[in-house]
Write a protein that holds these residues in place. Structure first.
Motif, PDB file in Angstrom:
ATOM      1  N   SER A  97      48.668  12.713  -9.008  1.00 18.63           N
ATOM      2  CA  SER A  97      47.368  12.942  -8.097  1.00 18.63           C
ATOM      3  C   SER A  97      47.620  12.272  -6.967  1.00 18.63           C
ATOM      4  N   ASN A  98      48.538  11.341  -6.598  1.00 25.45           N
ATOM      5  CA  ASN A  98      48.893  11.026  -5.243  1.00 25.45           C
ATOM      6  C   ASN A  98      50.168  10.922  -4.898  1.00 25.45           C
ATOM      7  N   ILE A  99      50.594  11.299  -3.828  1.00 18.37           N
ATOM      8  CA  ILE A  99      51.927  11.267  -3.428  1.00 18.37           C
ATOM      9  C   ILE A  99      52.242  10.315  -2.127  1.00 18.37           C
ATOM     10  N   ARG A 100      52.865   9.804  -1.926  1.00 15.34           N
ATOM     11  CA  ARG A 100      53.409   8.621  -0.903  1.00 15.34           C
ATOM     12  C   ARG A 100      54.868   9.068  -0.140  1.00 15.34           C
ATOM     13  N   GLN A 124      54.794   6.114 -10.378  1.00 10.73           N
ATOM     14  CA  GLN A 124      54.481   4.814 -10.917  1.00 10.73           C
ATOM     15  C   GLN A 124      52.908   4.888 -10.962  1.00 10.73           C
ATOM     16  N   GLU A 125      52.342   4.602 -11.920  1.00  9.85           N
ATOM     17  CA  GLU A 125      51.002   4.636 -12.087  1.00  9.85           C
ATOM     18  C   GLU A 125      50.288   5.765 -11.303  1.00  9.85           C
ATOM     19  N   ASN A 126      50.795   7.014 -11.742  1.00 12.60           N
ATOM     20  CA  ASN A 126      50.296   8.312 -11.145  1.00 12.60           C
ATOM     21  C   ASN A 126      50.426   8.405  -9.538  1.00 12.60           C
ATOM     22  N   ILE A 127      51.334   7.823  -9.127  1.00 15.87           N
ATOM     23  CA  ILE A 127      51.713   7.912  -7.514  1.00 15.87           C
ATOM     24  C   ILE A 127      53.112   8.365  -7.631  1.00 15.87           C
ATOM     25  N   ARG A 128      53.397   9.678  -6.859  1.00 14.83           N
ATOM     26  CA  ARG A 128      54.828   9.784  -6.676  1.00 14.83           C
ATOM     27  C   ARG A 128      55.485   9.275  -5.287  1.00 14.83           C
ATOM     28  N   TYR A 129      56.265   8.262  -5.528  1.00 12.06           N
ATOM     29  CA  TYR A 129      56.890   7.709  -4.201  1.00 12.06           C
ATOM     30  C   TYR A 129      58.089   8.627  -3.852  1.00 12.06           C
ATOM     31  N   VAL A 130      58.042   9.375  -2.574  1.00  8.65           N
ATOM     32  CA  VAL A 130      59.145  10.094  -2.330  1.00  8.65           C
ATOM     33  C   VAL A 130      60.173   9.583  -1.456  1.00  8.65           C
TER      34      VAL A 130
END
Length: 197
Positions: A97-100, A124-130
Motif C-alpha cells: 500500500s505504500n512505496i518509499r 517492511q510493515e506493508n511499505i516497499r522501500y525501493v
C-alpha cells in the motif's frame, strides 16, 4: 508491411510486445498521424519498462550498480518517471500500500552494497522501500540494446515533424544518453543538429 487495423489488434492482444507498438507508430507516422504515432511509441516505451520489471528478481545476488553507473542518464527525467510509474503499479499489484523512493540522503544510506548487496527493494510493515540499485539496474537494462534509444529517437522525430522542436530536443538528448556504445543507429545527434541546437 502490416496494415494499421492488424497492428492495432496485435497491440491489444500483446500489449507487452514493444515491437508491435513501434510498427504501429511507424505506420501512423507514414499517414501523417504524428499524435497517434507518439501515443503508440509511448505505449511501446511502457511495454519495455514492464518487460524489464517482470524479468528482474529481487535478490542480494543481483549485480550492484552504484550511482556512478548512471553517467549522463542522471540528467534525464523521462526514463526515471517511467521507472517510478512501473515500480508503483507493480508494487500495488503485489498488495503493497505504500512505496518509499530514496531521496538524496537515503539513496546514500541505501547504496550500501555490504548490507543490501544487489537487492532491488525490501518490504517492511506493508511499505516497499525501493533501493537505488533498482533504479540503477533499470538504467543499465535500458542500454543493453538500442530499442529504448530507438523509441526515444522516433518520438523526437514525430515531435519535430509536428513543429515542437523543444520537445523533440528533449527526446533526442535522452536518446543520445541511452544509445549503447558502438551503436550507429539510431543517430539522434543528427536530429538534434537539424533542430539547430
Amino acid at each position: 508491411m502490416t496494415n494499421i487495423s492488424t497492428l492495432e489488434r496485435l497491440t491489444k492482444e500483446n500489449p507487452l510486445d514493444y515491437g508491435y507498438w513501434n510498427d504501429l507508430g511507424i505506420e501512423y507516422k507514414k499517414q501523417g498521424r504524428q499524435k497517434d504515432a507518439i501515443i503508440s511509441y509511448l505505449n511501446g516505451v511502457n511495454a519495455i519498462f514492464q518487460s524489464i520489471y517482470l524479468q528482474l528478481k529481487n535478490s542480494k545476488d543481483n549485480e550492484f550498480f552504484g550511482v556512478e553507473s548512471l553517467g549522463d542518464k542522471a540528467n534525464h527525467k523521462f526514463w526515471l518517471d517511467r521507472v517510478i510509474d512501473c515500480i508503483t503499479a507493480y508494487s500495488k499489484a503485489d498488495g503493497v500500500s505504500n512505496i518509499r523512493f530514496p531521496n538524496g540522503q537515503t539513496a546514500i544510506k541505501f547504496s550500501d552494497q555490504i548490507t543490501y548487496g544487489g537487492l532491488l527493494f525490501f518490504d517492511q510493515e506493508n511499505i516497499r522501500y525501493v533501493l537505488p540499485n533498482l533504479i540503477h539496474t533499470f538504467a543499465d537494462c535500458l542500454t543493453w540494446n538500442k530499442i529504448y534509444s530507438t523509441y526515444l529517437n522516433n518520438i523526437g522525430v514525430a515531435y519535430a515533424e509536428k513543429g515542437d522542436n523543444d520537445k523533440a530536443r528533449e527526446y533526442f538528448r535522452e536518446s543520445i544518453a541511452f544509445t549503447p556504445k558502438g551503436t550507429d543507429y539510431p543517430n539522434p545527434i543528427i536530429g538534434l543538429r537539424e533542430l539547430k541546437d
